[in-house]
Design a protein around this motif. Structure first.
Motif, PDB file in Angstrom:
ATOM      1  N   LYS A   1      46.300  22.453  57.612  1.00  0.00           N
ATOM      2  CA  LYS A   1      45.611  21.292  56.913  1.00  0.00           C
ATOM      3  C   LYS A   1      45.594  20.073  57.801  1.00  0.00           C
ATOM      4  CE  LYS A   1      46.124  22.335  52.067  1.00  0.00           C
ATOM      5  NZ  LYS A   1      46.641  21.839  50.809  1.00  0.00           N
ATOM      6  N   GLN A   2      46.643  19.700  58.681  1.00  0.00           N
ATOM      7  CA  GLN A   2      46.572  18.662  59.483  1.00  0.00           C
ATOM      8  C   GLN A   2      45.504  19.130  60.656  1.00  0.00           C
ATOM      9  OE1 GLN A   2      50.482  18.683  60.859  1.00  0.00           O
ATOM     10  NE2 GLN A   2      51.143  17.102  59.578  1.00  0.00           N
ATOM     11  N   LEU A   3      45.307  20.021  61.064  1.00  0.00           N
ATOM     12  CA  LEU A   3      44.420  20.401  61.967  1.00  0.00           C
ATOM     13  C   LEU A   3      42.919  20.058  61.565  1.00  0.00           C
ATOM     14  CD1 LEU A   3      45.840  23.300  63.898  1.00  0.00           C
ATOM     15  CD2 LEU A   3      45.347  21.038  65.007  1.00  0.00           C
ATOM     16  N   ILE A   4      42.738  20.626  60.282  1.00  0.00           N
ATOM     17  CA  ILE A   4      41.373  20.384  59.574  1.00  0.00           C
ATOM     18  C   ILE A   4      41.155  18.949  59.289  1.00  0.00           C
ATOM     19  CG2 ILE A   4      40.148  20.818  57.290  1.00  0.00           C
ATOM     20  CD1 ILE A   4      41.795  23.431  57.170  1.00  0.00           C
ATOM     21  N   GLN A   5      41.938  18.202  58.907  1.00  0.00           N
ATOM     22  CA  GLN A   5      41.991  16.641  58.577  1.00  0.00           C
ATOM     23  C   GLN A   5      41.382  16.086  59.931  1.00  0.00           C
ATOM     24  OE1 GLN A   5      41.883  14.710  55.734  1.00  0.00           O
ATOM     25  NE2 GLN A   5      41.983  16.790  54.629  1.00  0.00           N
ATOM     26  N   HIS A   6      41.928  16.606  61.179  1.00  0.00           N
ATOM     27  CA  HIS A   6      41.936  15.778  62.525  1.00  0.00           C
ATOM     28  C   HIS A   6      40.501  16.222  63.045  1.00  0.00           C
ATOM     29  CE1 HIS A   6      46.520  14.852  62.651  1.00  0.00           C
ATOM     30  NE2 HIS A   6      45.791  14.198  61.610  1.00  0.00           N
ATOM     31  N   GLN A   7      40.083  17.370  62.952  1.00  0.00           N
ATOM     32  CA  GLN A   7      39.064  17.974  63.478  1.00  0.00           C
ATOM     33  C   GLN A   7      37.781  18.365  62.748  1.00  0.00           C
ATOM     34  OE1 GLN A   7      40.521  21.367  65.798  1.00  0.00           O
ATOM     35  NE2 GLN A   7      42.334  20.229  66.375  1.00  0.00           N
ATOM     36  N   MET A   8      37.718  17.967  61.422  1.00  0.00           N
ATOM     37  CA  MET A   8      36.560  18.182  60.463  1.00  0.00           C
ATOM     38  C   MET A   8      35.274  17.872  61.050  1.00  0.00           C
ATOM     39  SD  MET A   8      36.992  16.083  57.167  1.00  0.00           S
ATOM     40  CE  MET A   8      38.747  15.983  56.993  1.00  0.00           C
ATOM     41  N   HIS A   9      35.517  16.807  62.154  1.00  0.00           N
ATOM     42  CA  HIS A   9      34.059  16.319  62.643  1.00  0.00           C
ATOM     43  C   HIS A   9      33.502  17.097  63.770  1.00  0.00           C
ATOM     44  CE1 HIS A   9      37.093  15.096  65.431  1.00  0.00           C
ATOM     45  NE2 HIS A   9      36.175  15.159  66.334  1.00  0.00           N
ATOM     46  N   SER A  10      34.063  18.217  64.140  1.00  0.00           N
ATOM     47  CA  SER A  10      33.766  18.930  65.144  1.00  0.00           C
ATOM     48  C   SER A  10      33.020  20.197  64.604  1.00  0.00           C
ATOM     49  CB  SER A  10      35.090  19.263  65.902  1.00  0.00           C
ATOM     50  OG  SER A  10      34.668  20.485  67.072  1.00  0.00           O
ATOM     51  N   PRO A  11      31.802  20.360  65.017  1.00  0.00           N
ATOM     52  CA  PRO A  11      31.200  21.641  64.589  1.00  0.00           C
ATOM     53  C   PRO A  11      32.005  23.134  65.232  1.00  0.00           C
ATOM     54  CG  PRO A  11      29.623  20.068  65.895  1.00  0.00           C
ATOM     55  CD  PRO A  11      30.961  19.626  65.849  1.00  0.00           C
ATOM     56  N   GLY A  12      32.627  22.796  65.815  1.00  0.00           N
ATOM     57  CA  GLY A  12      33.458  23.995  66.609  1.00  0.00           C
ATOM     58  C   GLY A  12      34.959  24.420  65.756  1.00  0.00           C
ATOM     59  N   LEU A  13      34.938  23.671  64.500  1.00  0.00           N
ATOM     60  CA  LEU A  13      36.070  24.028  63.760  1.00  0.00           C
ATOM     61  C   LEU A  13      35.766  25.199  62.893  1.00  0.00           C
ATOM     62  CD1 LEU A  13      39.050  23.114  62.467  1.00  0.00           C
ATOM     63  CD2 LEU A  13      37.592  21.890  60.827  1.00  0.00           C
ATOM     64  N   THR A  14      36.450  25.995  63.210  1.00  0.00           N
ATOM     65  CA  THR A  14      36.392  27.460  62.389  1.00  0.00           C
ATOM     66  C   THR A  14      37.593  27.935  62.101  1.00  0.00           C
ATOM     67  OG1 THR A  14      36.303  28.849  64.485  1.00  0.00           O
ATOM     68  CG2 THR A  14      34.115  27.978  63.421  1.00  0.00           C
ATOM     69  N   VAL A  15      37.876  29.228  61.107  1.00  0.00           N
ATOM     70  CA  VAL A  15      39.158  29.788  61.119  1.00  0.00           C
ATOM     71  C   VAL A  15      39.688  30.257  62.413  1.00  0.00           C
ATOM     72  CG1 VAL A  15      40.263  31.550  59.925  1.00  0.00           C
ATOM     73  CG2 VAL A  15      38.405  30.407  58.634  1.00  0.00           C
ATOM     74  N   ALA A  16      38.648  30.840  63.174  1.00  0.00           N
ATOM     75  CA  ALA A  16      39.313  31.465  64.685  1.00  0.00           C
ATOM     76  C   ALA A  16      39.787  30.311  65.514  1.00  0.00           C
ATOM     77  CB  ALA A  16      37.952  32.102  65.152  1.00  0.00           C
ATOM     78  N   SER A  17      39.235  28.979  65.340  1.00  0.00           N
ATOM     79  CA  SER A  17      39.645  28.238  66.369  1.00  0.00           C
ATOM     80  C   SER A  17      41.006  27.348  65.727  1.00  0.00           C
ATOM     81  CB  SER A  17      38.657  26.754  66.458  1.00  0.00           C
ATOM     82  OG  SER A  17      38.513  26.138  65.224  1.00  0.00           O
ATOM     83  N   ILE A  18      41.031  27.610  64.655  1.00  0.00           N
ATOM     84  CA  ILE A  18      42.467  26.980  63.977  1.00  0.00           C
ATOM     85  C   ILE A  18      43.474  27.973  64.220  1.00  0.00           C
ATOM     86  CG2 ILE A  18      43.632  26.424  62.080  1.00  0.00           C
ATOM     87  CD1 ILE A  18      40.904  25.245  60.686  1.00  0.00           C
ATOM     88  N   ALA A  19      43.249  29.138  64.149  1.00  0.00           N
ATOM     89  CA  ALA A  19      44.151  30.250  64.461  1.00  0.00           C
ATOM     90  C   ALA A  19      44.651  30.403  65.645  1.00  0.00           C
ATOM     91  CB  ALA A  19      43.453  31.630  63.755  1.00  0.00           C
ATOM     92  N   GLU A  20      43.679  30.051  66.656  1.00  0.00           N
ATOM     93  CA  GLU A  20      44.002  29.997  68.239  1.00  0.00           C
ATOM     94  C   GLU A  20      44.838  28.799  68.578  1.00  0.00           C
ATOM     95  OE1 GLU A  20      41.538  29.862  72.285  1.00  0.00           O
ATOM     96  OE2 GLU A  20      40.653  29.658  70.611  1.00  0.00           O
ATOM     97  N   GLN A  21      44.772  27.844  67.904  1.00  0.00           N
ATOM     98  CA  GLN A  21      45.548  26.592  68.130  1.00  0.00           C
ATOM     99  C   GLN A  21      46.999  26.769  67.559  1.00  0.00           C
ATOM    100  OE1 GLN A  21      43.474  22.385  67.605  1.00  0.00           O
ATOM    101  NE2 GLN A  21      41.874  23.891  66.698  1.00  0.00           N
ATOM    102  N   LEU A  22      47.021  27.497  66.424  1.00  0.00           N
ATOM    103  CA  LEU A  22      48.430  27.725  65.817  1.00  0.00           C
ATOM    104  C   LEU A  22      49.082  29.215  66.318  1.00  0.00           C
ATOM    105  CD1 LEU A  22      47.400  27.100  62.172  1.00  0.00           C
ATOM    106  CD2 LEU A  22      48.648  25.649  63.842  1.00  0.00           C
ATOM    107  N   ASP A  23      47.977  29.682  67.315  1.00  0.00           N
ATOM    108  CA  ASP A  23      48.794  31.079  67.925  1.00  0.00           C
ATOM    109  C   ASP A  23      49.004  32.163  67.023  1.00  0.00           C
ATOM    110  OD1 ASP A  23      49.350  32.568  70.337  1.00  0.00           O
ATOM    111  OD2 ASP A  23      51.442  31.801  70.188  1.00  0.00           O
ATOM    112  N   VAL A  24      48.210  32.302  66.153  1.00  0.00           N
ATOM    113  CA  VAL A  24      48.304  33.357  65.055  1.00  0.00           C
ATOM    114  C   VAL A  24      46.918  34.011  64.812  1.00  0.00           C
ATOM    115  CG1 VAL A  24      50.134  32.163  63.598  1.00  0.00           C
ATOM    116  CG2 VAL A  24      47.732  32.035  63.089  1.00  0.00           C
TER     117      VAL A  24
END
Length: 303
Positions: free
Chosen positions: A202-225
């Motif tokens: 949720k923190q990543l979504i709040q900080h990056q929701m302005h980015s068109p590249g924000l996807t489930v895959a990009s969040i998962a990659e940052q969280l290493d899952v």
């Protein structure tokens, strides 16, 4: 030595608005403690309702970074210099004029609404060879915003109805307000949840929701899952799917932008992470039952 970010780092994408504002709040709090922070408060109200100046239903708080903000109000004209704080009381008529310093202008503008703390970075460049304008917008939801709102209202009343806007009580309230806002930024409402992975998501979504590249895959990659694991865990914890949650957050951001910033719909779409205005309008109408332009007109009519 810890790096000190500048507002131009937001423009270039080196730092997020959330992180930059945390730094700015700390710097202004330190200056208040040393007695060096200049606070200017505008609070004259127009009882007739016939003023041609802008009237905002919520208080505004500015942190001036570059150039000057010349504000016309019922009491005259107030000029805000770099490093100074400006607070405009709710429903105080005013008009802003930005004055460049070496072809640059920048401020952070914030307001509080219910359980939401909204913050915007506004950067202008007078050099026509470069990008002319950059706006970044974000928000943090926290029930502590109610207390911060009461502090801000008390500060406005004390500064505008007292004998001396620089009195000790005004500065004490301002310091308490900045500390409360720092707490809000550092501890979003979901911080007490059991699963730390969902909290970080949720923190990543709040900080990056302005980015068109924000996807489930990009969040998962940052969280290493794995994306499937993250989606399943989020659904189990939140009783909603992750993709609709991201859309919901972006629509909340869109409403704040349309309510508070006088920018084109195309620019609002970009700030919410949409590359195309048409798709942004389609998603917004599906969520709100009206187009972005209709929503903005409705908000203005209600003021």
């Amino acid at each position: 030595m810890e790096k000190r970010w500048t507002v131009w780092d937001i423009r270039s994408g080196k730092v997020g608005l959330h992180q930059f504002l945390e730094q700015a709040l700390g710097e202004h709090t330190d200056r208040l403690q040393r007695g060096q922070q200049v606070i200017k408060v505008i609070g004259g109200l127009d009882e007739s309702g016939e003023t041609e100046l802008e009237v905002n239903p919520r208080p505004k708080m500015f942190f001036q970074l570059r150039g000057q903000n010349e504000v016309t109000h019922l009491g005259g004209v107030t000029v805000v210099d770099p490093g100074e704080m400006l607070i405009i009381r709710a429903r105080a008529p005013h008009r802003e004029r930005r004055i460049y310093q070496r072809k640059r202008y920048a401020h952070i503008y914030t307001n509080l609404s219910g359980h939401r703390f909204v913050y915007n970075a506004f950067v202008l460049c007078g050099d026509k060879r470069k990008r002319q304008k950059h706006i970044a917008t974000a928000f943090t939801d926290n029930e502590k915003c109610d207390f911060a709102q009461r502090l801000l209202d008390e500060l406005c009343q004390c500064a505008t109805e007292g004998d001396d806007p620089s009195a000790h009580l005004t500065r004490t309230l301002a310091e308490a307000l900045l500390r409360q806002l720092a707490i809000i930024l550092g501890s979003p409402q979901w911080e007490g949840m059991a699963n730390p992975l969902v909290v970080k998501c949720k923190q990543l979504i709040q900080h990056q929701m302005h980015s068109p590249g924000l996807t489930v895959a990009s969040i998962a990659e940052q969280l290493d899952v794995h994306p499937d694991y993250l989606s399943r865990l989020f659904s189990e914890q939140e009783n909603q799917r992750l993709v609709p949650y991201i859309v919901h957050c972006r629509m909340n951001l869109a409403k704040e932008i349309l309510r508070n910033l006088n920018i084109r719909i195309e620019e609002a779409a970009m700030l919410c992470g949409f590359a195309e205005r048409a798709y942004f309008a389609k998603v917004f109408k599906r969520s709100m039952g009206m187009t972005p332009s209709q929503y903005r007109a409705q908000v203005r009519a209600a003021r």
